[in-house]
Design a protein around this motif. Structure first.
Motif, PDB file in Angstrom:
ATOM      1  N   ASN A  49      40.258  51.863 -20.935  1.00 27.85           N
ATOM      2  CA  ASN A  49      39.684  53.216 -20.812  1.00 27.85           C
ATOM      3  C   ASN A  49      39.294  53.852 -22.444  1.00 27.85           C
ATOM      4  O   ASN A  49      38.430  54.413 -22.637  1.00 27.85           O
ATOM      5  CB  ASN A  49      40.926  54.235 -20.413  1.00 27.85           C
ATOM      6  N   ASP A  50      40.270  52.959 -23.293  1.00 32.01           N
ATOM      7  CA  ASP A  50      39.692  53.355 -24.769  1.00 32.01           C
ATOM      8  C   ASP A  50      38.381  52.958 -25.189  1.00 32.01           C
ATOM      9  O   ASP A  50      37.581  53.658 -25.740  1.00 32.01           O
ATOM     10  CB  ASP A  50      40.934  52.911 -25.633  1.00 32.01           C
ATOM     11  N   LEU A  51      38.133  51.747 -24.935  1.00 29.19           N
ATOM     12  CA  LEU A  51      36.793  50.983 -25.394  1.00 29.19           C
ATOM     13  C   LEU A  51      35.725  52.020 -24.623  1.00 29.19           C
ATOM     14  O   LEU A  51      34.506  52.166 -25.155  1.00 29.19           O
ATOM     15  CB  LEU A  51      36.919  49.751 -24.665  1.00 29.19           C
ATOM     16  N   GLN A  52      36.167  52.302 -23.334  1.00 29.72           N
ATOM     17  CA  GLN A  52      35.057  53.125 -22.545  1.00 29.72           C
ATOM     18  C   GLN A  52      34.782  54.528 -22.972  1.00 29.72           C
ATOM     19  O   GLN A  52      33.469  54.742 -23.321  1.00 29.72           O
ATOM     20  CB  GLN A  52      35.750  53.229 -21.169  1.00 29.72           C
ATOM     21  N   ARG A  53      35.787  55.326 -23.454  1.00 31.30           N
ATOM     22  CA  ARG A  53      35.441  56.487 -23.839  1.00 31.30           C
ATOM     23  C   ARG A  53      34.888  56.493 -25.162  1.00 31.30           C
ATOM     24  O   ARG A  53      34.446  57.404 -25.717  1.00 31.30           O
ATOM     25  CB  ARG A  53      36.782  57.465 -23.605  1.00 31.30           C
ATOM     26  N   TRP A  54      35.191  55.340 -25.915  1.00 35.11           N
ATOM     27  CA  TRP A  54      34.609  55.393 -27.460  1.00 35.11           C
ATOM     28  C   TRP A  54      33.445  54.877 -27.258  1.00 35.11           C
ATOM     29  O   TRP A  54      32.738  54.487 -28.454  1.00 35.11           O
ATOM     30  CB  TRP A  54      35.533  54.357 -28.293  1.00 35.11           C
ATOM     31  N   LEU A  55      32.788  54.300 -26.132  1.00 32.32           N
ATOM     32  CA  LEU A  55      31.438  54.028 -26.151  1.00 32.32           C
ATOM     33  C   LEU A  55      31.340  52.662 -26.791  1.00 32.32           C
ATOM     34  O   LEU A  55      30.259  52.327 -27.332  1.00 32.32           O
ATOM     35  CB  LEU A  55      30.155  54.811 -26.626  1.00 32.32           C
ATOM     36  N   LEU A  56      32.479  51.789 -26.649  1.00 32.70           N
ATOM     37  CA  LEU A  56      32.436  50.581 -27.341  1.00 32.70           C
ATOM     38  C   LEU A  56      32.422  49.412 -26.344  1.00 32.70           C
ATOM     39  O   LEU A  56      32.499  48.265 -26.524  1.00 32.70           O
ATOM     40  CB  LEU A  56      33.602  50.306 -28.180  1.00 32.70           C
ATOM     41  N   LEU A  57      32.734  49.796 -25.051  1.00 30.71           N
ATOM     42  CA  LEU A  57      32.910  48.665 -23.884  1.00 30.71           C
ATOM     43  C   LEU A  57      31.760  47.544 -23.920  1.00 30.71           C
ATOM     44  O   LEU A  57      31.942  46.455 -23.711  1.00 30.71           O
ATOM     45  CB  LEU A  57      32.824  49.551 -22.658  1.00 30.71           C
ATOM     46  N   THR A  58      30.589  48.145 -24.423  1.00 35.20           N
ATOM     47  CA  THR A  58      29.545  47.217 -24.394  1.00 35.20           C
ATOM     48  C   THR A  58      29.033  46.631 -25.556  1.00 35.20           C
ATOM     49  O   THR A  58      28.114  45.819 -25.735  1.00 35.20           O
ATOM     50  CB  THR A  58      28.285  47.949 -23.613  1.00 35.20           C
ATOM     51  N   GLU A  59      29.579  46.789 -26.664  1.00 25.94           N
ATOM     52  CA  GLU A  59      29.355  46.611 -28.018  1.00 25.94           C
ATOM     53  C   GLU A  59      30.199  45.165 -28.400  1.00 25.94           C
ATOM     54  O   GLU A  59      31.337  45.166 -28.268  1.00 25.94           O
ATOM     55  CB  GLU A  59      29.560  47.764 -28.847  1.00 25.94           C
ATOM     56  N   TYR A  60      29.661  44.310 -29.463  1.00 23.86           N
ATOM     57  CA  TYR A  60      30.126  43.355 -29.913  1.00 23.86           C
ATOM     58  C   TYR A  60      30.914  44.191 -31.229  1.00 23.86           C
ATOM     59  O   TYR A  60      30.414  45.085 -31.615  1.00 23.86           O
ATOM     60  CB  TYR A  60      29.223  42.500 -30.831  1.00 23.86           C
ATOM     61  N   PRO A  61      32.155  43.711 -31.460  1.00 26.12           N
ATOM     62  CA  PRO A  61      32.940  42.475 -30.813  1.00 26.12           C
ATOM     63  C   PRO A  61      33.698  42.595 -29.773  1.00 26.12           C
ATOM     64  O   PRO A  61      34.600  41.943 -29.335  1.00 26.12           O
ATOM     65  CB  PRO A  61      33.731  41.905 -32.258  1.00 26.12           C
ATOM     66  N   TYR A  62      33.743  43.899 -29.195  1.00 25.25           N
ATOM     67  CA  TYR A  62      34.364  44.459 -28.149  1.00 25.25           C
ATOM     68  C   TYR A  62      34.294  43.744 -26.706  1.00 25.25           C
ATOM     69  O   TYR A  62      34.848  44.062 -25.911  1.00 25.25           O
ATOM     70  CB  TYR A  62      34.669  45.879 -28.202  1.00 25.25           C
ATOM     71  N   ASN A  63      32.959  43.366 -26.442  1.00 24.10           N
ATOM     72  CA  ASN A  63      32.402  42.338 -25.338  1.00 24.10           C
ATOM     73  C   ASN A  63      32.859  40.953 -25.418  1.00 24.10           C
ATOM     74  O   ASN A  63      32.397  40.340 -24.375  1.00 24.10           O
ATOM     75  CB  ASN A  63      31.097  42.926 -25.137  1.00 24.10           C
ATOM     76  N   VAL A  64      33.597  40.632 -26.166  1.00 22.81           N
ATOM     77  CA  VAL A  64      33.755  39.131 -26.306  1.00 22.81           C
ATOM     78  C   VAL A  64      35.424  38.816 -26.217  1.00 22.81           C
ATOM     79  O   VAL A  64      36.086  39.728 -26.465  1.00 22.81           O
ATOM     80  CB  VAL A  64      33.269  38.292 -27.444  1.00 22.81           C
ATOM     81  N   LYS A  65      35.686  37.641 -25.721  1.00 24.33           N
ATOM     82  CA  LYS A  65      37.213  37.145 -25.564  1.00 24.33           C
ATOM     83  C   LYS A  65      37.137  35.828 -25.992  1.00 24.33           C
ATOM     84  O   LYS A  65      36.299  35.044 -25.915  1.00 24.33           O
ATOM     85  CB  LYS A  65      37.642  37.174 -24.221  1.00 24.33           C
ATOM     86  N   THR A  66      38.031  35.661 -27.057  1.00 24.68           N
ATOM     87  CA  THR A  66      38.075  34.447 -27.968  1.00 24.68           C
ATOM     88  C   THR A  66      39.304  33.747 -28.015  1.00 24.68           C
ATOM     89  O   THR A  66      40.375  34.187 -27.582  1.00 24.68           O
ATOM     90  CB  THR A  66      37.767  34.611 -29.538  1.00 24.68           C
ATOM     91  N   SER A  67      39.169  32.223 -28.278  1.00 30.36           N
ATOM     92  CA  SER A  67      40.541  31.564 -28.420  1.00 30.36           C
ATOM     93  C   SER A  67      40.735  31.392 -30.151  1.00 30.36           C
ATOM     94  O   SER A  67      39.920  31.525 -30.904  1.00 30.36           O
ATOM     95  CB  SER A  67      40.552  30.297 -27.951  1.00 30.36           C
TER      96      SER A  67
END
Length: 644
Positions: free
Chosen positions: A565-583
């Protein structure tokens, strides 16, 4: 909640709605039937409170909703390969339809039952319209409450306003603006209520929450009504809960998504609605003034440990941070301590050990038993845990050294995260299992199999202790291990207050009714855990300070279910680096003897680097979940979210 049912419901009349199905249409336009007449059900405080108890019973338990559950849908978590059916993975692949009738998520349930005490029978959307109708029925029948004091009338009314807003708000976070149902819809009447904008809904929820805050007490134990259930009132809606959600409701309305609409590119991520932000700050300021003035039962829990890896508090500490999330050896005490503000029921406390407590550790050779499902923290998210001096890892002055990546980190890192060389098992082990005593989380390590180990190079122990394993046995009956995730806690309030103030005033922004600035609110949390204050280089710029507030929120509330919900409301859900999952990949340099004799945080590594596991291909439509087809087919004004 168990105590509420035992005390009030045994002496009162439980008003049970006989609604067998759980779609929006059925809640909105079917006339409920009751076991007792309205005159009896609403005639006195005990009976009316018995009617309200069912609403409390409907609040889902995020962690224990199913045998293995999913509640972290942001960039914070990843399941092992067998968890691909869980909502976390379904969100990763863009299948947001999966929230509907998914047994593994708390958000919905096709087998919901509002009268059941079984934790598996409660989903949020599955109960929301039912509970909203119940609240409206209660409000419309307040005039039948003839045998009651003014205090009793106020408490009944305040709870009904609170819950009408709460259920709307919880749905709105994921679905956007909805029809705000604030009266009992007559049976058989054609539905025409339009979907409101998010901010229009927030205005109505805000009005309800303000009324609730004015009517409800700070602490039921200190009231005439509450004396009848003294010591058993912790879960009852109160003034602090209402103020907390009043502020959260307005902060969400102020957020970039709600002000600017769904869009990609991240250009508006700092563009808040300042009027709503000020309203949020005032609500949070009112709450925090009461808390810091010693007028409430709430306080920040201590973060003082003699052994942080084993969550053993210092002898001088009055409370323990981990008690917010789990308790052990305390006769099944419900987690939350003095910090949890809003919680639902957790009557099946040992239910923790049939699912939740066995889904965080490695399954290698049965080290942790039960289903082969593991919650993994992503490496990209773990980077939010900065250095002990308060600086983020990528700050040139932070002192972060990739050869010693676990050294001098924010103290919460050591509390929350299991990293390479961590002593995972304390008890005696068979000789052929000794190689698993210390975590092998380096690349190609003993616990890096993506099927039954860690896919990311880390494990989580914030919510469940690492001793929940086959040999230490913390999930056995004798340890009384009880887990629960609060919906709202005091640490959450401080971060939201700071964000609201920063939205209109930067680091020096503050409410008119509370002494602390946004910067001081964040530093309050850092003082609690012993991390460094926000550096001056981050307070001069409003945007850089907001970034630090968001990073603080990521660390303080990690894995508690708020990140999506935080990434969603900040308009960052679609944006790099918030759209990647890393090891986290690296080579171990030290031998086993090092970990047997030294602190694992001091270990040297080589080739420390990140690798992308997946990239989430999100577009504008992914800022909201799709509504159920059966619901949007009811009538034209109840439309589907764009793109679905």
């Amino acid at each position: 909640m168990k105590n509420i049912h035992k005390t009030l419901l045994k002496s009162g009349v439980l008003f049970i709605m006989l609604l067998g199905l759980f779609s929006c249409e059925e809640y909105l336009d079917k006339a409920p039937e009751s076991i007792v007449s309205e005159e009896v059900a609403f005639s006195n405080f005990t009976n009316f409170q018995g009617y309200i108890e069912e609403i409390y019973n409907c609040i889902p338990d995020k962690e224990k909703k199913y045998w293995t559950t999913s509640w972290n849908w942001g960039d914070d978590e990843l399941f092992n390969l067998e968890g691909s059916w869980h909502m976390t993975n379904q969100v990763d692949i863009g299948n947001f339809w999966a929230w509907q009738n998914n047994a593994g998520t708390w958000f919905d349930d096709n087998n919901a039952n509002p009268t059941s005490t079984n934790k598996f029978d409660h989903g949020l959307y599955a109960h929301a319209w039912y509970c909203i109708r119940k609240a409206n029925m209660g409000l419309e029948n307040l005039d039948l409450l003839t045998v009651a004091t003014q205090e009793e009338r106020d408490f009944i009314e305040g709870q009904l306003y609170f819950f009408r807003a709460w259920w709307h708000f919880e749905m709105m976070q994921y679905l956007g603006g909805l029809p705000y149902i604030d009266y009992v819809l007559p049976a058989g009447e054609k539905l025409t209520l339009p979907r409101l904008s998010y901010q229009e809904c927030a205005d109505k929820a805000g009005a309800d929450l303000r009324k609730a805050a004015n009517l409800l007490p700070i602490d039921w134990d200190n009231t005439t009504v509450g004396k009848n259930t003294l010591g058993k009132n912790q879960l009852r809606a109160n003034k602090i809960m209402a103020l907390g959600y009043l502020g959260k409701n307005y902060l969400w309305a102020a957020s970039p998504l709600m002000k600017n609409g769904a869009e990609t590119g991240g250009a508006n991520t700092y563009n808040y609605d300042e009027d709503y932000a000020r309203k949020a700050a005032e609500a949070f300021g009112e709450l925090l003034s009461l808390v810091e003035g010693g007028q409430t039962q709430y306080a920040l829990v201590d973060f003082e440990y003699d052994d942080i890896y084993n969550h053993k508090k210092s002898s001088g500490a009055e409370s323990k941070y981990s008690d917010i999330f789990y308790t052990t050896g305390q006769n099944w005490l419900m987690p939350g301590s003095t910090e949890a503000i809003f919680r639902g029921p957790s009557t099946d406390y040992n239910g923790s050990n049939w699912n939740t407590t066995k889904t965080f550790g490695p399954k290698v050779k049965g080290l942790v038993e039960h289903d082969n499902i593991i919650h993994h923290p992503t490496a990209n998210y773990v980077k939010n845990y900065g250095m002990a001096n308060g600086l983020p890892l990528d700050d040139p002055e932070s002192g972060f050294d990739p050869e010693y990546p676990f050294k001098d980190r924010d103290p919460r890192f050591y509390h929350d995260i299991v990293f390479d060389g961590f002593k995972y098992v304390n008890a005696t082990m068979p000789a052929d299992m000794e190689y698993l005593r210390y975590t092998g989380l380096a690349t190609n390590g003993t616990m890096r199999n993506p099927a039954d180990g860690s896919r990311t190079g880390y494990l989580i122990q914030k919510l469940v202790p690492h001793t929940a394993n086959k040999y230490d046995g913390a999930y056995n009956w004798s340890y009384n291990l009880h887990t629960y995730l609060p919906y709202m806690r005091l640490g959450d309030i401080y971060t939201m207050y700071a964000e609201a103030c920063a939205a209109f005033g930067g680091a020096s922004g503050k409410a008119s009714n509370f002494t602390k600035t946004a910067e001081e609110a964040i530093n309050t949390l850092r003082d609690r855990c012993g991390a460094g204050h926000v550096a001056a280089s981050y307070t001069a710029s409003r945007e850089k300070f907001i970034d630090e507030v968001r990073r603080e929120r990521a660390v303080e509330l990690s894995f508690e279910g708020f990140r999506f919900n935080d990434l969603q409301r900040w308009l960052l859900l679609t944006e790099y680096p918030y759209n990647v999952k890393t090891s986290q990949e690296f080579d171990r340099v030290e031998d086993l003897e090092f970990f047997e004799n030294n602190d694992p945080k001091d270990a040297r590594v080589a080739n420390f680097r990140e690798e992308v596991i997946l990239t989430r291909q999100f577009g504008v439509k992914h800022y909201w979940f799709p509504l159920k087809i059966e619901d949007v087919s009811m009538y034209p004004e109840f439309g589907q979210n764009p793109g679905w």
